[in-house]
Design a protein around this motif. Structure first.
Motif, short mmCIF file in Angstrom:
data_model
loop_
_atom_site.label_atom_id
_atom_site.label_comp_id
_atom_site.label_asym_id
_atom_site.label_seq_id
_atom_site.Cartn_x
_atom_site.Cartn_y
_atom_site.Cartn_z
N THR A 76 0.83 -1.19 0.00
CA THR A 76 0.00 0.00 0.00
C THR A 76 0.87 1.25 0.00
N ASP A 77 0.32 2.32 -0.56
CA ASP A 77 1.00 3.61 -0.55
C ASP A 77 0.62 4.44 0.67
N GLN A 78 -0.20 3.89 1.56
CA GLN A 78 -0.55 4.58 2.79
C GLN A 78 0.70 4.91 3.59
N ALA A 80 2.95 5.08 6.98
CA ALA A 80 3.09 4.11 8.07
C ALA A 80 2.09 4.43 9.19
N THR A 81 1.94 5.72 9.49
CA THR A 81 1.03 6.12 10.58
C THR A 81 -0.41 5.74 10.25
N ASP A 82 -0.87 6.08 9.04
CA ASP A 82 -2.25 5.78 8.67
C ASP A 82 -2.51 4.28 8.63
N PHE A 83 -1.52 3.52 8.16
CA PHE A 83 -1.66 2.07 8.08
C PHE A 83 -1.87 1.47 9.47
N VAL A 84 -1.11 1.94 10.44
CA VAL A 84 -1.22 1.42 11.80
C VAL A 84 -2.52 1.87 12.45
N ILE A 85 -2.93 3.12 12.21
CA ILE A 85 -4.19 3.61 12.79
C ILE A 85 -5.35 2.73 12.36
N GLU A 86 -5.33 2.25 11.11
CA GLU A 86 -6.41 1.40 10.62
C GLU A 86 -6.49 0.07 11.35
N GLY A 87 -5.45 -0.26 12.12
CA GLY A 87 -5.51 -1.47 12.93
C GLY A 87 -6.51 -1.36 14.07
N ASP A 88 -6.87 -0.13 14.44
CA ASP A 88 -7.87 0.09 15.49
C ASP A 88 -9.25 -0.13 14.87
N THR A 89 -9.74 -1.35 14.96
CA THR A 89 -10.99 -1.71 14.29
C THR A 89 -12.19 -0.96 14.87
N THR A 90 -12.13 -0.65 16.16
CA THR A 90 -13.23 0.10 16.78
C THR A 90 -13.28 1.51 16.21
N LEU A 91 -12.12 2.14 16.09
CA LEU A 91 -12.05 3.48 15.52
C LEU A 91 -12.47 3.46 14.06
N LEU A 92 -12.02 2.44 13.32
CA LEU A 92 -12.37 2.35 11.90
C LEU A 92 -13.87 2.21 11.71
N ALA A 93 -14.51 1.40 12.54
CA ALA A 93 -15.96 1.23 12.45
C ALA A 93 -16.68 2.54 12.80
N ALA A 94 -16.16 3.27 13.78
CA ALA A 94 -16.76 4.55 14.16
C ALA A 94 -16.63 5.57 13.04
N GLN A 95 -15.48 5.58 12.37
CA GLN A 95 -15.29 6.50 11.24
C GLN A 95 -16.25 6.17 10.10
#
Length: 654
Positions: A76-78, A80-95
């Motif tokens: 991915t071209d994401q 490093a910070t954005d890639f790791v943030i997406e690991g927070d599945t709860t936050l991703l679902a909220a977004q």
């Protein structure tokens, strides 16, 4: 809790678990151990739902959230910070819910979505992700780099950070230390000690297991045996259990022999027939104790070196680094990593090379191993120096289509052509026998290396090094793919080796047992480290803490460094003139940073006010509007902080 009751688990025709039972309680940190192929990773597949039991009962609380390290290499071209943030599945679902709510006119849904986003930790998600990334050894300047720009090992570290970012009740870690340096390993240990959920970890690192686990589950003979305690306690308890089992087995065998003797003697006599028959029944009812079948140990040894030059080598004002890439613009200079090294390596030394990630440990070893040339200075080698080099990427240079026997035949040809034949047998039968001492026997000598496990490949590399009879061993992370038994065999072989050892490793048990002195690669130089591994571990934890605190601190631009005043008036004048010129050059950059400082402060204040407002009872429309504005402020704040970091970096390097 997790329960397995009489579970049967198969992989193809092989039965890995047969009527196995174990219970794992909430919050326990469990080390899963057993020989390679015993079924550790397969049990993980059962726990994460990839496989299903073939028999028995298996239960994991359905409400438990699972975190594990993805095994695929991210493309991915994401950043490093954005890639790791997406690991927070709860936050991703909220977004995702916020985006869906904003597409409607439902004020109440938007209000609830914004509150869920806030509760998921959107405000500090970036700081949390970056703390994980930095803790695992990345540099501050790499936080915004695309994932695709990193090598495979570093991408797997990002996968690990992503798993740690995920809110979870159950975490599964399968060999999490394989791609880590010692500094990242120490940080990971500290993080896992604070983890509040249930942890199951597969690892061949004894000290790592000792540091973080309080329960050990051993897979042996298709059963799950639970021991209270870490790996060292498990070894002690298992040794006691084996002694008791052997004593009980011997005692039972004596009893069986006594009964059988009576039966054989009196079964034909009518007067004793009933007594003999009762003893036959006693034998049938007796629950047989299994004989102790100890696991076969793997051992090897380094042959006595043909000679021992002393010193082995000496480095004089040596500068190490990398030449410019072939496609670099004309005039591009080399990349200097370590400079002005003045060290000698003596016969019989056992040197552990320490240093935080990126400081130049591997560069130093590569240059000594002749894989790189010194940029400046020289390395003088003793007469007859014979280097055995195990590189981190050594497994990658094996030829996947070739067999172990073909690798050994090729090694014979290379050493013969170089006039460095090691004095070992060179006939095919000799090579087969030698491979057999490293557990490559029978058809394995003709098995393609590409189909072998990482541990088998590492054993082949060790085999090839031992055959060459080196007098200087350069080992750069040799244990990454080795199981505990092979690591212990390597430690024993190194302790008996009569030559010199230079070792880079994150395996502290290996470092402690082999090395009697340490070199520290830091700040572009190499110096003796005055302390032991415990001192070095404390140093690494302090460094990690300092980095985290810097990341959390409010952004304050660093002033340009002022050179120390020289005693001579001429020098003072030159320094003052230099500072003035630098200040003029950097004034526009400083103004941009100051402007961003004011904007970030205002946005931070507005963000705090909005969060306070959202914590109060509000009408749905007001709550939706406040939530929408909070999201906008958060995005603006994140963008401006990124811009501030970039400008500050320019200021520091100017």
């Amino acid at each position: 809790m997790i329960t397995l009751k009489n579970v049967v688990l198969r992989r193809s025709a092989k039965v890995l678990l047969d009527s196995a039972s174990v219970t794992i309680n909430p919050g326990e940190k469990v080390g899963l151990v057993g020989r390679n192929g015993a079924g550790k990773s397969t049990l993980f597949a059962l726990l994460n739902g990839t496989l299903h039991e073939d028999g028995g009962d298996f239960y994991v609380p359905p409400q438990w959230r699972l975190a594990q390290v993805a095994q695929d290499m991210p493309e991915t071209d994401q950043s490093a910070t954005d890639f790791v943030i997406e690991g927070d599945t709860t936050l991703l679902a909220a977004q995702q819910e916020v985006a869906a709510a904003e597409a409607t006119d439902d004020g109440e849904r938007m209000a609830n979505a914004y509150m869920a986003l806030y509760d998921a930790g959107s405000g500090d998600a970036q700081a949390r992700a970056q703390a994980l990334i930095l803790g695992l050894g990345f540099k501050t300047t790499e936080l915004g780099n695309p994932v695709n720009s990193f090598s495979g090992g570093w991408r797997m570290r990002l996968q690990l950070a992503r798993a740690l970012m995920c809110p979870s009740d159950l975490m599964l870690l399968d060999e999490p230390t394989n791609h880590l340096d010692l500094d990242a390993l120490v940080w990971l240990e500290a993080w896992l000690k604070r983890y509040m959920g249930t942890l199951l970890v597969i690892s061949h690192d004894r000290e790592f297991l000792d540091a973080i686990t309080d329960v050990t589950v051993h897979i042996e003979a298709a059963k799950l045996n639970r021991y209270g305690g870490n790996y060292t306690k498990f070894e002690d308890m298992r040794a006691e259990k084996m002694e008791l089992q052997q004593a009980s087995f011997s005692k039972q065998q004596d009893k069986i022999a006594h009964l059988q003797k009576f039966i054989n003697r009196f079964k034909a006599q009518a007067s004793k027939a009933k007594q003999a028959q009762s003893r036959v029944k006693a034998l049938d009812r007796m629950e047989k104790i299994a004989p102790l079948l100890a696991e076969a140990e793997f051992t090897f040894e380094f042959k006595e070196p043909a000679n021992l030059p002393n010193p082995m080598l000496s480095m004089s004002d040596a500068t190490f680094g990398y030449p410019p890439p072939e496609d670099a613009p004309a005039g591009t200079g080399p990349t200097v990593i370590v400079q002005k090294v003045n060290k000698s390596v003596l016969a019989g030394q056992r040197i552990g090379i320490l240093g935080a990630n990126g400081q130049g440990k591997s560069t130093l070893v590569k240059t000594v191993a002749r894989a790189l040339r010194p940029i400046q200075g020289e390395i003088l080698e003793g007469k007859g120096l014979n280097i055995g080099y195990f590189a981190q990427q050594e497994l990658d240079v094996l030829h996947p289509a070739d067999t172990p026997l073909e690798h050994m035949i090729g090694l014979v040809k290379e050493t013969t052509a170089a006039g460095k034949l090691a004095g070992q047998g060179t006939r095919e039968q000799d090579l087969r026998s030698f491979l057999g001492t490293f557990n490559f026997s029978g058809d394995m000598v003709k098995q393609a290396v590409g189909s072998m496990s990482g541990g088998e490949k590492a054993r082949l590399v060790l085999c090839m090094i031992v055959w060459q009879r080196p007098n200087l061993l350069l080992l750069d992370e040799p244990t990454n793919h080795l199981d505990l038994a092979t690591r212990e065999a390597l430690a024993m072989a190194l302790n008996e080796f009569e030559g010199t050892v230079m070792l880079v490793s994150h395996d502290r048990a290996l470092l402690r047992s082999v090395c009697d002195e340490f070199w520290m690669v830091s700040r572009g130089g190499v110096e003796p480290f005055d302390g032991d591994l415990d001192d070095y571990q404390r140093y690494l934890l302090d460094e990690s803490k300092r980095l985290r605190e810097e990341l959390k601190a409010a952004p304050v631009p660093k002033a340009a460094a002022t050179p120390a005043p020289a005693p001579a008036a001429v020098q003072r004048k030159q320094d003052a003139q230099s500072r003035q010129e630098q200040n003029e050059r950097l004034r526009p950059l400083k103004k941009q940073i100051e402007k961003l400082d004011r904007s970030i402060a205002a946005l931070t204040e507005e963000k705090a006010a909005l969060e306070q407002r959202l914590s109060q009872p509000l009408a749905p429309a007001e709550m939706a509007e406040a939530g929408r504005r909070l999201k906008q402020v958060g995005e603006q704040l994140s963008a401006q902080e990124e811009e501030w970091l970039g400008l500050s970096e320019q200021l520091e390097t100017s």
